[in-house]
Enzyme design. Structure first.
Site, PDB file in Angstrom:
ATOM      1  N   THR A  66      43.314  40.023  38.346  1.00 50.09           N
ATOM      2  CA  THR A  66      42.241  41.032  38.300  1.00 50.09           C
ATOM      3  C   THR A  66      42.860  42.406  38.589  1.00 50.09           C
ATOM      4  OG1 THR A  66      41.635  40.502  40.585  1.00 50.09           O
ATOM      5  CG2 THR A  66      40.329  39.487  38.845  1.00 50.09           C
ATOM      6  N   LYS A  96      46.865  34.642  42.405  1.00 47.58           N
ATOM      7  CA  LYS A  96      46.398  35.990  42.104  1.00 47.58           C
ATOM      8  C   LYS A  96      45.681  36.533  43.342  1.00 47.58           C
ATOM      9  CE  LYS A  96      42.749  37.296  41.085  1.00 47.58           C
ATOM     10  NZ  LYS A  96      41.650  37.953  41.851  1.00 47.58           N
ATOM     11  N   THR A  99      43.647  31.075  49.802  1.00 44.60           N
ATOM     12  CA  THR A  99      43.771  32.428  49.303  1.00 44.60           C
ATOM     13  C   THR A  99      42.825  32.655  48.145  1.00 44.60           C
ATOM     14  OG1 THR A  99      45.239  34.088  48.445  1.00 44.60           O
ATOM     15  CG2 THR A  99      45.494  31.889  47.564  1.00 44.60           C
ATOM     16  N   GLU A 154      46.566  45.931  46.951  1.00 45.95           N
ATOM     17  CA  GLU A 154      46.013  47.137  46.336  1.00 45.95           C
ATOM     18  C   GLU A 154      46.582  48.392  47.000  1.00 45.95           C
ATOM     19  OE1 GLU A 154      41.830  45.244  44.700  1.00 45.95           O
ATOM     20  OE2 GLU A 154      41.839  46.318  46.602  1.00 45.95           O
ATOM     21  N   ASN A 166      39.601  50.954  45.045  1.00 43.13           N
ATOM     22  CA  ASN A 166      38.348  50.317  45.457  1.00 43.13           C
ATOM     23  C   ASN A 166      37.136  51.216  45.321  1.00 43.13           C
ATOM     24  OD1 ASN A 166      38.894  47.528  46.192  1.00 43.13           O
ATOM     25  ND2 ASN A 166      40.463  48.491  47.455  1.00 43.13           N
TER      26      ASN A 166
END
Lengths: 405, 405
Positions: free
Chosen positions: A152, A178, A189, A276, A400
């Site tokens: 993603t 992922k 996870t 991220e 985000n």
């Protein structure tokens, strides 16, 4: 911005396991977003699932089904099918029923997995339409494409593979994962799939996965946000010409355990490295605790502190923030006068105060690196725990803040 | 970037209390960074202090001394004198001893307070050199200057004031506070000083402050990082011509309590409104909990979630992130099928799933506002809690990445 994460290593095919990828256009047209995995008849499957009370519909279904005979794992990205209530459960069931019809297996032999935006209805028809293409694509050497297909906000695919010899037979353990945000797995996870061709009884396989997840996926955190969709599955196809492992002991079990843990560690750390906005890969080690829990409490207080994470981003050895986090971790009767803190090999705090030998230059040199370790010595017991995390950068906020746009 | 925080309101002087401000040049030359407050003989003092195990040297001293006769409160900014071990304690004692010598009071009648960078030695000589100027500046109507004098990363000074009449006598409650980051007070806030001219016994005053802090300062969070230096003090000078309050009941006590809580709320919320990088002022209300603790657990899970905070910053009604935070809050046997969630007045989640009436436009309209309320109805009991927090913006990362430069 992944830290120390290169191109995928060689991912050895696992006898008895095939993967197929297709595009359903769930979030963006043309994006590969549906992955079907087929395991040979007689495979055993172990799973660990999120403990988030708002767990997603596919998690509910997979948790019900994974102990029975399993033949297919069906994953979509772009939509988490979480926070969708009863309609979400029916939607997950429908995609499984369609795959069952196409393949002639029982509907309960199919485990669904979803990842993406929470709270939007699953586009069932789009997924159904993509299933024939995914089935046509099934092949044993499709791991790299599948690793990309489950991404993603990940910037790089994540995979790891090990092989070992036992009685002249090669055993393979290959896995992909992922996840880059909403990462603080609690029992598992975001999404992880690990497959071996060893033959392993379900109870031993489950214990092996739980142990391995606790050493790897359950020790990483990016933002402390436990996902609604975390799942990690371990599949044993039993195709290797070796006896079944029915007890958690012996040379074959130990060799398999080492390989599974090694793959899990690499996959879990890869998630952190690709966190991220991550610009740093940070290892927080807490030693000398009276209990494992207090080591984890201290470790997570440090790993989740926005002030420490921004200092790491700035490469600023603002070590007072580490002390503040240790101090608020809630450890009972903590004697701060015993605590030493190391940044890399540099002692920054000795017996609760600034180390006499410490210079700002030493701290700055460690903080300038992309991979940083913070070691906290509590000096009140023999327990240790290690957690892996990232810094908090402008890019994390950007990713985000703009996730749904 | 303060949210809904204007210029200081009128801060009424409190008979028996004077404030003096001076510049010691601790962090920047010319910056007003030392504040001396004098209370009349016979004043009673209540205090609540950080529960961080790594509490600062001045916290240790003030906590030892505040129950005895107190005459001066000495505050410096620019240096927290925390993580400084034994030398830090001696440094705090020396500044108090110097002020004691200049004023002829006992050293133990002086309470020190520090705020700023953690882990650097306190520049004692600079503070000592500034004391005569601060003493020369002492006057009752110096509240606004003191509110500025205690600021660090605050962008605006914070103060609140109330007066009420009792038996024809005017009673005043005036307070100031500071703090914008490392804010998740645990028993107190960063620094808060509230003063009244009522006469109140120490035990009643302490209970009043604890109660008031639990309703205000202990319900705010900016980044979840509990400071090493949190202190909130309530001083009663006893100069109002009214009988001493020795019991937590009666009209005078109730009137004083209402004024103290009102001032505390305004000061606590002002800290959130001026939170580092804040663009939103967010109220998280949790109702229908079986216990107060589980309401707090849910409220803080939401208030600390980086994913929710970045969505707030982006004005994105990504409400799935709220469900995910509620689900990971650790509430035992949580039945998500009972949960309703409201964004402002808009019902976004009904009985655990997306509300049938909800539209993205409704959510976006609420999120576009600067003041946002998130209300979570657990429907499993009668307990409620409210927490105030901010969003997570690029500016927060910038401020904390550059704090020491």
């Amino acid at each position: 911005m992944a830290v120390g994460l290169g191109p995928l290593p060689e991912l050895h095919p696992v006898p008895g396991f095939e993967l197929g990828i297709a595009s359903a256009g769930i979030k963006r047209p043309g994006r590969k977003d549906v992955v079907v995995m087929r395991c040979a008849e007689g495979s055993t499957v172990a799973g660990v699932f999120t403990l988030n009370a708002f767990c997603a519909a596919p998690v509910i279904l997979s948790r019900q089904r994974f102990e029975g005979p399993v033949r297919y794992l069906l994953t979509n990205t772009g939509n988490a099918n979480a926070g969708t209530g009863e309609p979400g459960l029916l939607a997950a069931q429908r995609t499984c029923a369609s795959l069952a019809q196409l393949t002639g297996v029982a509907e309960t032999a199919i485990l669904p997995f979803s990842t993406g935006v929470i709270g939007e209805p699953l586009p069932v028809e789009k997924i159904e339409a993509a299933l024939p293409a995914a089935l046509a694509d099934l092949k044993p050497d499709n791991w790299a494409a599948a690793a990309s297909g489950i991404m993603t906000t990940d910037t790089l695919p994540k995979g790891a593979s090990r092989q070992f010899q036992h009685d002249g037979v090669t055993v393979t353990v290959t896995g992909i994962s992922k996840g880059a945000g909403m990462i603080k797995p609690n029992m598992a996870t975001m999404l992880g799939y690990i497959v071996t061709d060893a033959k392993v009884s379900r109870s031993v396989l489950q214990a092996l996965l739980s142990d391995s997840a606790n050493k790897s996926f359950n020790r990483i955190t990016i933002d402390g946000d436990t996902s609604t969709n975390d799942c990690c599955m371990l599949v044993a196809t039993g195709q290797a010409a070796l006896p079944e492992i029915t007890e958690a002991q012996g040379p074959l079990f130990e060799a398999l355990k080492a390989a599974v843990i090694s793959v899990s560690m690499e996959l879990a750390q890869a998630i952190v490295r690709d966190g991220e906005g991550a610009t740093k890969f940070v290892t927080v080690q807490v030693n000398g605790g009276a209990t494992h829990q207090e080591c984890l409490d201290v470790g997570y207080a440090v790993a989740h502190s926005p002030l420490i994470k921004t200092a790491l981003f700035a490469s600023d050895p603002n070590w007072g923030r580490i002390l503040a986090a240790v101090g608020r971790a809630g450890v009972p009767q903590l004697n701060v006068g015993l605590i030493d803190v190391f940044l890399g090999d540099v002692c920054i705090t000795s017996k609760g105060g600034r180390a006499a030998t410490y210079t700002e230059e030493q701290g700055a040199a460690v903080m300038a690196q992309a991979e940083i370790s913070i070691r906290i010595e509590l000096d009140r017991g023999n327990c240790s725990e290690t957690i892996w995390t990232t810094d908090l950068s402008h890019e994390y906020v950007k990713i985000n803040a703009e996730y749904r746009t």
